[in-house]
Design a protein around this motif. Structure first.
Motif, mmCIF file in Angstrom:
data_model
loop_
_atom_site.group_PDB
_atom_site.id
_atom_site.type_symbol
_atom_site.label_atom_id
_atom_site.label_comp_id
_atom_site.label_asym_id
_atom_site.label_seq_id
_atom_site.Cartn_x
_atom_site.Cartn_y
_atom_site.Cartn_z
ATOM 1 N N TRP A 177 -54.602 101.164 -3.588
ATOM 2 C CA TRP A 177 -54.910 100.540 -2.299
ATOM 3 C C TRP A 177 -55.089 101.666 -1.296
ATOM 4 O O TRP A 177 -54.966 102.850 -1.674
ATOM 5 N N ASP A 178 -55.357 101.325 -0.038
ATOM 6 C CA ASP A 178 -55.597 102.444 0.889
ATOM 7 C C ASP A 178 -54.294 103.070 1.389
ATOM 8 O O ASP A 178 -54.285 103.881 2.289
ATOM 9 N N TRP A 179 -53.182 102.711 0.743
ATOM 10 C CA TRP A 179 -51.895 103.363 0.989
ATOM 11 C C TRP A 179 -51.124 103.589 -0.301
ATOM 12 O O TRP A 179 -49.954 103.958 -0.270
ATOM 13 N N TRP A 234 -47.187 90.446 2.306
ATOM 14 C CA TRP A 234 -48.654 90.573 2.254
ATOM 15 C C TRP A 234 -49.205 90.221 0.872
ATOM 16 O O TRP A 234 -48.577 90.498 -0.156
ATOM 17 N N ASN A 281 -54.803 87.274 1.939
ATOM 18 C CA ASN A 281 -55.055 88.327 2.909
ATOM 19 C C ASN A 281 -56.551 88.631 2.985
ATOM 20 O O ASN A 281 -57.155 89.050 1.977
ATOM 21 N N GLU A 282 -57.123 88.379 4.153
ATOM 22 C CA GLU A 282 -58.453 88.875 4.540
ATOM 23 C C GLU A 282 -59.635 88.402 3.707
ATOM 24 O O GLU A 282 -60.660 89.081 3.664
ATOM 25 N N HIS A 334 -59.361 101.620 12.217
ATOM 26 C CA HIS A 334 -60.516 101.464 11.332
ATOM 27 C C HIS A 334 -61.850 101.371 12.077
ATOM 28 O O HIS A 334 -62.895 101.305 11.444
ATOM 29 N N GLU A 394 -51.752 91.739 11.999
ATOM 30 C CA GLU A 394 -51.894 93.107 11.475
ATOM 31 C C GLU A 394 -52.475 93.997 12.550
ATOM 32 O O GLU A 394 -53.482 93.660 13.172
HETATM 33 C C1 BMA Z 1 -55.604 95.374 5.979
HETATM 34 C C2 BMA Z 1 -54.526 95.013 5.041
HETATM 35 C C3 BMA Z 1 -54.511 95.891 3.850
HETATM 36 C C4 BMA Z 1 -54.843 97.288 4.212
HETATM 37 C C5 BMA Z 1 -54.646 97.515 5.670
HETATM 38 C C6 BMA Z 1 -54.980 98.891 6.096
HETATM 39 O O1 BMA Z 1 -56.825 95.240 5.411
HETATM 40 O O2 BMA Z 1 -54.572 93.656 4.770
HETATM 41 O O3 BMA Z 1 -55.393 95.409 2.881
HETATM 42 O O4 BMA Z 1 -54.109 98.163 3.471
HETATM 43 O O5 BMA Z 1 -55.408 96.647 6.417
HETATM 44 O O6 BMA Z 1 -56.314 99.189 5.856
#
Ligand code: BMA
Length: 839
Positions: free
Chosen positions: A174-176, A372, A439-440, A507, A543
């Motif tokens: 994932w991005d973390w 999450w 999520n998303e 972002h 978030e």
């Molecule tokens: C959102 C979250 C995660 C992700 C975070 C940071 O998209 O739901 O999926 O790690 O932002 O990018």
């Protein structure tokens, strides 16, 4: 009974060829493992892989996911009478599993999030029985599945096949987080004898509270499975209150195994979040009796409380509607965080690990955590702790950032069973506040549709719009359901309804004010500046976040010595978001760019801390129009560089303490107005009206107080008030001054406002504060600090993550003193262990 498990890997299908299920197969080459347990950790202990969290170790571990893994154990079966049966239960198998008992296949599972129960009465024999579980490589299990991925999802999250696999989605990276998909028996496994009947489900519901809360109607619904010959099946129920509380008893007949018990609790002790009261719990004791004999006994901890999601129109913001949780009829502001798995190795997270983190959440004045959707439905201990600590849980179903197949009947059936299982498993927790579809998913689909000017349906919507809400309505109708995060309004990320993920900051996402995304992703410093949180007029921000480095101690532990520098491969490997220098766009306007690793740690932590402080204060001042702030993200699954407030080892970043102050139930914050004036706002999340006495002062960095105002004010219960304002003519608004506020009667944490970014403040190089260490026993030190000049970012460091600080990462103005209590229950502390730093 099921102990002494062993583990071995094979090429696909070779386990069967080698008769790994056979009782006569020897244990040569099999490694000892505990069930539940984690394969990576066992392999590392056996010397077959490096430390998977070690330096750039993912590649060396990559073979694990392509192997077939067998777990097995031998056991002696108990004596089973005629009215008994023997039940084997796996609470979670990760993921494509075949269960063998004495050489025969007795079950299969394709979902990490479901339990597998088998009646094995007729399959066991006296003497040694061999139980084995084979796990197929996930990649081959879905090799023939195809589905387009979403192009806008970042490379670190993209994985073509994970959406076909009912398994923690973050495991593929994932991005973390690293790419370390787990495999194996990840939750408890048990074998038990049942007699005549077995309790299948229990449902405890608070049906109604009287207006003055002096009475609560509650119900207990029971479902049992009857398999013996008993004529009469009953359940004895007792609800036992905390200490001096109620003791209610009753007996119900279970007709066809079902029964319901309704009662009224007089003077109930309610379950509250910490700022509103105590999180009282009752013991619900159930004894199932067959023909008068107790055949099963269970004790559950339950709470009496009601929870609702208010989405009524907001009279003060026409066109908009609320999104706020109402606990026991009190509308609350959710001060919280998003939670990710506390380790990549989800089987290995234990109660102590959860406790450290969740207690830290409560100490930081939080009242909600969002589990999450890309992780796991957490272990029971997580929810028990949330119940105990008074933390509400926003529970996502485990779907994240991908289209999901909704035309395959087998997949649909699998998801429907998972959803029902998890609802029945978690619904009695008083902490459970919301079921959320995913999520998303909706927001990404909506964004792609906007770009393509199309209106394509969302693959997976069958689950979010139909299957999940139907299941919640049937099995847990008193807990609210929400289709996705974010969701609601004319666009899934709309500010006028539902919840919002604010990723403009960090972002560079185009803001979504009302109905559609405007513009393109923009990673310029102006676009991602944290001051842009002020543009967010959303109802509930579920978030938002900023990345920061963990403390130097953590970097030292996970980076080899020759890699402890900016831009090193090992450092960049700890950053999973792209581009790897994304943080620079934020640093430029706050601290400037770092030139050393030490500066990188401080600058990223300062930027994250200041940014989140700014965001939290803004969102809380908007109460009740905004009724929630869930920061992305609370914790880490490995020692990485991420949005977390607390790192993998347990070290808090500066942001943790900034957020802890900004989340104080009573919070004072300055709001800078466009005309140069400044207002002071008090947010009161408690149910008491408060009388505050405070001092606002304008101070010069060069020394001295320019002026100060003493104010007394009353702020009503659960309200927000502006209590003070200064016009621009009283405020130099320059780089040489700071505005401070302190509570005389210690009702809220001190706060301050700078008139310029940190990097532009005109401060003389600050001299060292006076520091006095007072040893208070071997585990506690009081550190007395006194400033002779304005000190920014004063912090204490101890290289042991179990150390607690009464406060940390704060400012001290000239003439101010403070005492920080440093405590470590695990190891002795001496002044030599404590480093004091400031800027
Ligand atoms: C959102 C979250 C995660 C992700 C975070 C940071 O998209 O739901 O999926 O790690 O932002 O990018």
């Amino acid at each position: 009974m099921l102990r002494d498990w062993r583990l071995k890997d094979f090429a696909e299908n070779e386990g069967v060829a080698a008769r790994a299920f056979d009782a006569s197969d020897s244990d040569d080459g099999w490694i000892k493992v505990e069930a539940p347990g984690d394969v990576y950790l066992v392999l590392h202990a056996a010397g077959r892989i490096p430390d998977p969290f070690g330096d750039r170790a993912e590649k060396a571990c990559a073979w694990v996911k392509d192997r077939e893994w067998w777990w097995r154990t031998d056991f002696e079966a108990p004596q089973i009478n005629d009215d008994q049966r023997l039940i084997l239960e796996f609470q979670g198998l990760d993921t494509f599993a075949t269960i063998w008992l004495n050489g025969e296949i007795i079950g299969r599972s394709e979902n990490m999030f479901r339990a597998v129960r088998s009646d094995v009465t007729a399959r066991v024999h006296p003497g040694k029985n061999r139980l084995a579980v084979c796990f197929r490589p996930t990649s081959s299990a879905v090799i023939d599945r195809e589905m387009p991925t979403w192009p806008i999802i970042s490379d670190s999250i993209k994985e073509t096949k994970r959406n076909f696999i009912r398994k923690a989605q973050f495991g593929w990276g994932w991005d973390w987080g690293p790419t370390l998909p787990t495999v194996g028996i990840w939750k408890p496994v048990s074998m038990r004898t049942e007699t005549s009947a077995a309790l299948r489900t229990v449902k405890f519901t608070t049906l109604e509270l009287s207006p003055t809360h002096d009475r609560a109607k509650v119900s207990v619904e029971i479902e049992a499975e009857v398999f013996g010959t008993a004529d009469a099946l009953t359940a004895e129920i007792a609800l036992v209150g905390p200490a001096d509380g109620a003791h209610i008893e009753g007996t119900i007949d279970l007709k066809d195994g079902r029964g319901r018990f309704d009662t009224t609790v007089v003077s109930p002790k309610l379950w509250w979040t910490p700022e509103l009261g105590e999180s009282y719990r009752y013991d619900l004791k159930i004894a199932v009796k067959a023909d008068g004999r107790v055949v099963e006994h269970r004790v559950l901890k339950v709470g009496i409380r009601t929870i609702a999601l208010d989405q009524s129109p907001d009279p003060d913001e026409p066109g908009a509607s609320f999104f706020r949780f109402v606990l026991n009829e009190v509308p609350i502001f959710a001060r919280g965080v998003c939670w990710i798995p506390a380790s990549s190795f989800v089987a290995a997270v234990d109660e102590a690990h959860y406790r450290r983190l969740l207690e830290a959440a409560v100490e930081a004045n939080m009242n909600m955590v969002r589990v999450w959707g890309g992780g796991v439905y957490e272990h029971d201990a997580f929810y028990d702790l949330c119940d105990e600590l008074g933390l509400l849980v926003w529970q996502d179903f485990m779907f994240a950032c991908a289209p999901y197949p909704e035309h395959d009947p087998i997949f649909i059936e699998n998801v429907v069973a998972e959803v029902a299982y998890q609802i029945e498993r978690l619904r009695n927790h008083p902490s459970l506040a919301l079921w959320c579809g995913n999520n998303e998913a909706q927001v990404v689909q909506g964004f792609m549709n906007a770009v393509k000017r199309r209106n394509d349906p969302l693959p997976g919507d069958l689950f979010y719009s139909k299957k999940m809400p139907d299941a919640v309505a049937a099995l847990d109708p008193t807990t609210p359901y929400w289709p996705g995060s974010p969701f609601g309004g004319p666009n899934a990320n709309s500010m006028i309804a539902g919840d919002v993920h604010d990723w403009t900051v960090w972002h560079g996402m185009p803001p979504v004010p009302v109905d559609r995304a405007v513009g393109k992703f923009d990673l310029s410093p102006e676009s991602v500046a944290y001051t842009r949180y002020a543009e967010d007029m959303g109802r509930f921000i579920s978030e938002y976040g900023i990345q920061a480095s963990p403390v130097m101690e953590t970097l030292t532990r996970c980076l080899p010595e020759d890699q402890r520098s900016l831009g090193s491969d090992a450092l960049l490997n700890r950053i999973k978001d792209h581009p790897k220098n994304k943080v620079d766009a934020m640093l430029v306007s706050v601290t400037g760019l770092p030139t050393s690793l030490e500066q990188y740690v401080d600058y990223t932590q300062i930027t994250q801390a200041e940014g989140l402080k700014f965001g939290v204060e803004h969102f809380r001042r908007r109460k009740p129009h905004c009724s929630g702030s869930l920061i992305w993200q609370f914790n880490d699954c490995w020692p990485g560089i991420s949005w977390s407030l607390i790192d993998y080892y347990g070290f808090a970043k500066a942001s943790y303490f900034f957020v802890r102050r900004a989340y104080a139930p009573v919070m004072a914050s300055f709001k800078a107005m466009d005309d140069g004036s400044v207002e002071l706002w008090i947010v009161n999340d408690t149910l008491n009206s408060i009388d505050i006495e405070l001092v606002v002062a304008l101070k010069a960095f060069a020394g001295g107080t320019v002026w100060s105002d003493s104010i007394a004010a009353r702020v009503g219960a659960n309200r927000v008030e502006i209590v003070w304002r200064a016009e621009s003519d009283r405020l130099p608004g320059d780089r040489r001054h700071v505005l401070t506020v302190r509570s005389r009667n210690d009702i809220f944490p001190a706060n301050r406002h700078f008139f310029a970014p940190i990097k532009d403040l005109d401060r003389p190089a600050p001299p060292a504060p006076e520091i006095k260490f007072e040893q208070r026993g071997s585990h506690e030190i009081a550190v007395h600090l006194g400033a002779t000049d304005y000190l920014y970012f004063v912090h204490l460091l101890v290289a042991d993550e179990r150390t607690r600080f009464s406060d940390n990462y704060f400012d001290l103005a000239d003439g101010e003193t403070t005492t920080v209590v440093v405590r470590n229950e695990a190891v002795a502390l001496s002044p030599d262990n404590v480093v004091v730093r400031w800027r």
